[in-house]
Design an enzyme around this catalytic site. Structure first.
Site, PDB file in Angstrom:
ATOM      1  N   ASP A  21      -8.944  -8.956  -1.351  1.00 42.50           N
ATOM      2  CA  ASP A  21      -8.304  -7.763  -1.648  1.00 42.50           C
ATOM      3  C   ASP A  21      -7.665  -7.700  -2.975  1.00 42.50           C
ATOM      4  OD1 ASP A  21      -7.201  -5.135  -1.867  1.00 42.50           O
ATOM      5  OD2 ASP A  21      -5.504  -5.327  -0.669  1.00 42.50           O
ATOM      6  N   TYR A  31      -5.940 -13.067  -2.538  1.00 38.47           N
ATOM      7  CA  TYR A  31      -5.048 -11.900  -3.183  1.00 38.47           C
ATOM      8  C   TYR A  31      -4.432 -11.150  -1.861  1.00 38.47           C
ATOM      9  CZ  TYR A  31      -9.189 -12.430  -6.497  1.00 38.47           C
ATOM     10  OH  TYR A  31      -9.963 -12.891  -7.389  1.00 38.47           O
ATOM     11  N   CYS A  33      -9.945  -1.314  -4.615  1.00 38.68           N
ATOM     12  CA  CYS A  33      -9.367  -0.344  -5.057  1.00 38.68           C
ATOM     13  C   CYS A  33      -9.963   0.395  -6.231  1.00 38.68           C
ATOM     14  CB  CYS A  33      -7.730  -0.473  -5.294  1.00 38.68           C
ATOM     15  SG  CYS A  33      -7.588  -1.560  -6.767  1.00 38.68           S
ATOM     16  N   GLN A  79       0.936  -1.239   0.123  1.00 43.36           N
ATOM     17  CA  GLN A  79      -0.129   0.028   0.037  1.00 43.36           C
ATOM     18  C   GLN A  79       0.881   1.198   0.178  1.00 43.36           C
ATOM     19  OE1 GLN A  79      -3.345   0.310  -0.317  1.00 43.36           O
ATOM     20  NE2 GLN A  79      -4.005  -1.597  -0.210  1.00 43.36           N
ATOM     21  N   GLU A 125      -2.306 -15.914  -3.170  1.00 40.36           N
ATOM     22  CA  GLU A 125      -1.852 -14.695  -3.681  1.00 40.36           C
ATOM     23  C   GLU A 125      -1.218 -15.264  -5.150  1.00 40.36           C
ATOM     24  OE1 GLU A 125      -0.214 -11.516  -5.463  1.00 40.36           O
ATOM     25  OE2 GLU A 125      -1.622 -11.293  -3.698  1.00 40.36           O
TER      26      GLU A 125
END
Length: 435
Positions: free
Chosen positions: A366, A294, A393, A261, A318
């Site tokens: 995510d 994720y 996002c 992030q 992931e």
């Protein structure tokens, strides 16, 4: 239906005088020229502006795009850009990276909250007001000095630069106002602004923020990376990020080329909110199964594994193998042995989940900008998860996936936006679904 009272635009060559109507996506607003939709950059609703249309614009195009070249009647939310180089081309700007630089900080929050709500209504088929939180320190900093990572390209003279929007032209820069002061200090110390790079090379700076007394001074000295075309030029390939959630500090080893992030406060804000939502759903259950999809380098994985039930079992998935290796290293460092951290495509991995992890109580996901998509949402539902915490996002992708989850019997219980990208149209949203 077209507004019959809309004033007919006054046109001069490739320019037009228009009244801006409403917010749109990608940091643009909507106007009309001769009945055709025009998406306008650097505008605000209700303003009267002169717009220059992008070329080519053909009469057969479904819509046009353009940019403000003159503001005739400004909005009360308009401000002088704090970073002029990122503003409108006609006003000396033109580089990307800050498409809301012309908007006041309160105006940016309003823009983002409305955009998320409108996308949820249009694509998610649910009407909901979306509260939005500003990150600590951003107001005092005027929306600047928050990026812990920046990327640039060397121009023909070997100087760090950014591309001028819509072209291959490179504009040399000698600072980056959105970057943290720590990053700017590293850039100065490593002579980044002095150039000397191979023309066309990609330049990346990754500089974690210091975390007070917790950070060892000697280790912190090289806890940064200057990379050129992916190769380490200075600092360390493996960086240490520290995140404190509800009083507990977690150490993360993160590859300098990998995702993290970008806002200095985002990991704390998002991590705290996600953990609180999950604990609220588990209600202190001693035995639970959690999926973290994720999962990146384990931003949520570590606190989920340590701050939920005593016998919590976890599956994390992931796609980026380097990130999974980082997550596994981070888990081992905390002696967390009940997390099955897997590298691979999320949907394909969910087709082969071990029996003891196959029925999650809570799923945290995510996904990238494209969202989880319908198949993964349906796999989550089929697994029987009673709660889903979705970190997004991109509000458009969240809205589409919301429609799928609602179709699978879930109800939207909570939604909140986080302004972790000041001066840009980007916004992070966290939604809780239950059934």
């Amino acid at each position: 239906m077209p507004n019959s009272n809309r004033a007919q635009p006054e046109r001069t060559m490739m320019q037009a005088e228009v009244r801006i109507e409403r917010y749109a996506d990608q940091g643009r607003c909507v106007a009309h020229i001769d009945g055709r939709v025009v998406f306008v950059r650097f505008a605000l609703p209700d303003e009267l502006v002169r717009v220059e249309l992008d070329e080519p614009h053909d009469r057969d195009d479904r819509f046009w795009t353009g940019e403000v070249v003159e503001v005739l009647e400004p909005s009360e939310d308009r401000v002088t850009p704090a970073w002029p180089l990122a503003g409108p081309l006609a006003m000396g700007g033109g580089v990307g990276g800050a498409d809301l630089v012309h908007v006041s900080l309160p105006g940016q929050l309003k823009w983002k909250a409305i955009t998320v709500s409108e996308q949820m209504s249009r694509l998610g088929h649910i009407d909901v007001a979306v509260p939005i939180e500003r990150m600590p320190g951003d107001k005092a900093a005027g929306g600047l000095n928050w990026r812990t990572r920046i990327e640039m390209i060397a121009d023909d003279n070997g100087m760090p630069s950014m591309r001028r929007r819509g072209t291959h032209n490179r504009v040399a820069i000698d600072t980056m106002p959105l970057a943290t002061r720590t990053l700017l200090d590293v850039a100065k110390r490593e002579h980044v602004w002095e150039g000397g790079f191979e023309p066309g090379s990609q330049i990346r700076l990754s500089v974690p923020e210091p975390r007070g007394e917790i950070v060892d001074t000697a280790a912190a000295d090289d806890n940064y990376a200057v990379l050129v075309d992916g190769e380490l030029r200075a600092g360390s390939q493996l960086l240490t990020e520290q995140v404190t959630i509800n009083g507990t500090t977690f150490d993360y080893q993160v590859d300098a080329n990998g995702f993290w992030q970008v806002h200095r406060q985002a990991p704390i804000a998002l991590g705290t909110h996600v953990i609180n939502l999950v604990n609220g759903q588990l209600q202190s259950a001693a035995d639970a199964v959690i999926w973290d999809l994720y999962s990146g380098s384990g931003l949520f994985t570590l606190p989920l594994a340590t701050m939920t039930g005593e016998r919590t079992r976890m599956l994390s998935v992931e796609g980026a193998r380097v990130a999974v290796k980082n997550a596994q290293r981070n888990l081992r460092a905390m002696n967390l042995n009940d997390v099955d951290a897997r590298a691979g495509d999320v949907s394909r991995t969910l087709d082969h989940v071990p029996a003891h992890l196959a029925k999650p109580n809570v799923v945290v996901l995510d996904p990238p900008r494209a969202g989880a998509r319908a198949k993964v949402c349906r796999q989550i539902a089929a697994a029987g998860a009673s709660s889903v915490v979705y970190i997004a996002c991109d509000p458009t992708s969240l809205a589409r996936d919301t429609a799928t989850l609602i179709g699978e019997g879930y109800e939207l219980k909570d939604i909140r936006a986080f302004d972790i990208y000041p001066m840009t149209h980007h916004v992070e949203t966290v939604a809780l679904f239950t059934r």
